[in-house]
Design a protein around this motif. Structure first.
Motif, PDB file in Angstrom:
ATOM      1  N   TYR A 135       0.811  -1.216   0.000  1.00  0.00           N
ATOM      2  CA  TYR A 135       0.000   0.000   0.000  1.00  0.00           C
ATOM      3  C   TYR A 135       0.846   1.269   0.000  1.00  0.00           C
ATOM      4  O   TYR A 135       0.605   2.197  -0.778  1.00  0.00           O
ATOM      5  CB  TYR A 135      -0.930   0.011   1.224  1.00  0.00           C
ATOM      6  N   PRO A 166      -5.036   7.412   4.536  1.00  0.00           N
ATOM      7  CA  PRO A 166      -4.343   6.158   4.519  1.00  0.00           C
ATOM      8  C   PRO A 166      -3.475   6.017   5.721  1.00  0.00           C
ATOM      9  O   PRO A 166      -3.074   6.981   6.260  1.00  0.00           O
ATOM     10  CB  PRO A 166      -3.507   6.242   3.289  1.00  0.00           C
ATOM     11  N   LEU A 195      -6.318  -2.777  -0.021  1.00  0.00           N
ATOM     12  CA  LEU A 195      -6.889  -2.688   1.322  1.00  0.00           C
ATOM     13  C   LEU A 195      -8.181  -3.475   1.422  1.00  0.00           C
ATOM     14  O   LEU A 195      -8.461  -4.127   2.430  1.00  0.00           O
ATOM     15  CB  LEU A 195      -7.138  -1.229   1.688  1.00  0.00           C
ATOM     16  N   ALA A 216      -4.330   0.708  -4.722  1.00  0.00           N
ATOM     17  CA  ALA A 216      -4.120   0.738  -3.272  1.00  0.00           C
ATOM     18  C   ALA A 216      -5.429   0.450  -2.536  1.00  0.00           C
ATOM     19  O   ALA A 216      -5.455  -0.287  -1.545  1.00  0.00           O
ATOM     20  CB  ALA A 216      -3.551   2.095  -2.860  1.00  0.00           C
ATOM     21  N   THR A 259      -3.686   2.938   5.767  1.00  0.00           N
ATOM     22  CA  THR A 259      -4.906   2.432   5.245  1.00  0.00           C
ATOM     23  C   THR A 259      -5.869   3.590   5.070  1.00  0.00           C
ATOM     24  O   THR A 259      -5.953   4.411   5.920  1.00  0.00           O
ATOM     25  CB  THR A 259      -5.559   1.509   6.245  1.00  0.00           C
ATOM     26  N   THR A 286       0.978   4.277  -2.908  1.00  0.00           N
ATOM     27  CA  THR A 286       0.599   5.675  -2.702  1.00  0.00           C
ATOM     28  C   THR A 286       1.763   6.625  -2.948  1.00  0.00           C
ATOM     29  O   THR A 286       1.582   7.718  -3.485  1.00  0.00           O
ATOM     30  CB  THR A 286       0.044   5.883  -1.285  1.00  0.00           C
TER      31      THR A 286
END
Length: 484
Positions: free
Chosen positions: A426, A484, A456, A452, A471, A430
């Motif tokens: 993740y 996130p 999740l 991403a 997240t 990002t």
């Protein structure tokens, strides 16, 4: 409503700046249907509650545009706050240090801090505790906090927090500033009195001309469409003091560099300052357009044929000779920490190897980076990448270090390597998205952000189910966009 009704998506964009798909698949649709059913039930129409037709949606659209309380209710349905104290600790370490430096130069100055959005209060309260624990006189600073969610503001003012608000170690700050209460821990009146909360929206014009020395706006801008991002950053810039500092989320660094902002080059704090006239602090465009890394169904083995950037690596074969007189062996553990901002005293890499008789690990490299020793952290990570079976986290850490040093093409290469090994990483997704966005490839950046979100979702961490700062877990209040 099979897909998001364009009317409601446009309304959400105009009202909050949020790009509806960034909230996760069907999140807006579900919220609109739930609110429409609630409207029908309130009107005594239970026979139509389960079947929402076009006429019912038209009726709800009219109510949404004529009833302020319904507008707020729909926003609250989309805002799912979830955050914790001292999240991304380095930002608070930096805040306490820089505040101390400023007050040492100007002892009578009153510094102003803004948390926007503030969610349920963990971030601004963390700032207050960090300053108190650093010995800063409460009379020398003020903290304002705004959020689009009135529900989040009410919870922040109550300041009673459950277990999820306390994550990581150490938690010694809880012993100093909280007392056990029904339902969790109650924050002390001393800390509560240092933060002023208000309902507000980043898309609105500032209520006054207050200038802030420090602004926290972390992990929310990535959920806005581009115009809303630019508008929010312009607003924040207009409220930033001349020598002020803005803290953003790790995936938002590229957004800041689209504007006249320069990285403060503080490892892992993700802090920015206004670029001075005549400086070239803004990030230069990437010299090429980075191709998107593949998204294979199964994990790949080995690395793509891309050479590592040329970074000097010191030889590691030599061992530290035994000292002529006894001395305590260096400890790898940080040991007891006086308070959550204390930095551990780390041994050197040769000392680690001498004690353990084995090469260091990625975890030790990260500790070195956290402590600001980027040279040694990079050396260790490159040694691991070159001499052992590579791991995605190794290349992700190398990407962070390269990004912090302004080597953005190298950073992009490292993030791509991490994604080759772990396509659902993740943080790498990002960060690479931010690089692509600042390079002008907004389509590819958006594709990576969608990847991403899917990553999740496969882990059961969809934005709708969760919601500060790192997240997509929280609709971080001020704007309802999940962080996130």
């Amino acid at each position: 409503m099979v897909a998001v009704d364009p009317r409601f998506e446009a309304w959400l964009s105009h009202e909050t700046g949020i790009d509806a798909p960034s909230l996760g698949p069907n999140t807006l649709e579900r919220a609109v249907l739930d609110r429409t059913r609630a409207m029908l039930a309130a009107r005594g129409m239970p026979h139509t509650v389960d079947a929402v037709d076009a006429a019912a949606l038209d009726a709800y659209w009219l109510r949404l545009n004529t009833a302020p309380d319904e507008r707020q209710a729909l926003i609250e349905a989309l805002v799912v706050p979830e955050t914790w104290f001292f999240r991304d600790r380095e930002a608070f370490v930096t805040l306490a240090r820089v505040v101390g430096e400023k007050l040492a130069r100007e002892p009578m100055r009153v510094l102003r801090i803004l948390s926007a959005p503030c969610s349920t209060g963990e971030e601004p309260y963390s700032a207050a505790m960090a300053l108190l624990d650093a010995g800063i006189d409460p009379a020398r600073f003020t903290i304002d906090a705004i959020d689009i969610s009135t529900r989040a503001i009410e919870q922040a003012r109550r300041a009673v927090y459950g277990r999820n608000a306390f994550r990581g170690h150490p938690l010694t700050f809880r012993d100093r500033h909280f007392t056990e209460a029904a339902g969790g821990w109650q924050l002390s009146d001393t800390v509560r009195g240092l933060v002023r909360f208000a309902q507000g929206n980043l898309s609105d014009a500032p209520a006054d001309d207050t200038r802030y020395d420090f602004i926290f706006c972390r992990n929310v801008l990535i959920y806005f469409h581009r115009d809303a991002q630019d508008q929010a950053i312009r607003r924040l810039d207009s409220q930033l003091a001349e020598d002020g500092m803005i803290f953003v989320g790790p995936a938002e660094t590229g957004l800041m560099m689209r504007h006249a902002m320069t990285s403060a080059r503080i490892p892992l704090a993700f802090a920015f300052q206004r670029t001075a006239a005549g400086e070239t602090g803004a990030r230069a465009p990437l010299p090429f357009r980075l191709p998107l890394p593949p998204e294979p169904a199964a994990s790949a083995v080995g690395l793509p044929g891309v050479a590592l950037p040329s970074v000097p690596v010191r030889p590691v074969a030599a061992r530290v000779p035994a000292p002529s007189r006894p001395r305590p062996a260096p400890s790898l553990a940080a040991g007891p920490v006086a308070h959550p901002l204390a930095r551990p005293v780390l041994p050197t890499i040769p000392e680690i190897e001498a004690v353990l008789g084995e090469p260091p690990t990625v975890a030790q490299a990260r500790r070195l980076a956290d402590a600001g020793n980027l040279d040694e952290a990079e050396r260790v990570a490159l040694e691991i990448a070159n001499l052992r079976a590579p791991e995605a986290d190794t290349f992700y850490l190398l990407g962070l270090i390269a990004d912090a040093r302004g080597r953005h093409a190298d950073a992009g290469d490292f993030y791509r390597k991490a994604l080759y090994l772990e396509p659902a990483h993740y943080e790498a997704l990002t960060h690479l998205a931010a690089l692509l966005d600042v390079a002008g490839d907004t389509v590819a950046a958006r594709q990576l952000m969608l990847r991403a979100e899917r990553a999740l979702a496969r882990q059961g961490k969809t934005p709708a189910a969760s919601s500060e700062s790192g997240t997509p877990e929280h609709t971080r209040g001020t704007h309802g966009a999940r962080r996130p």
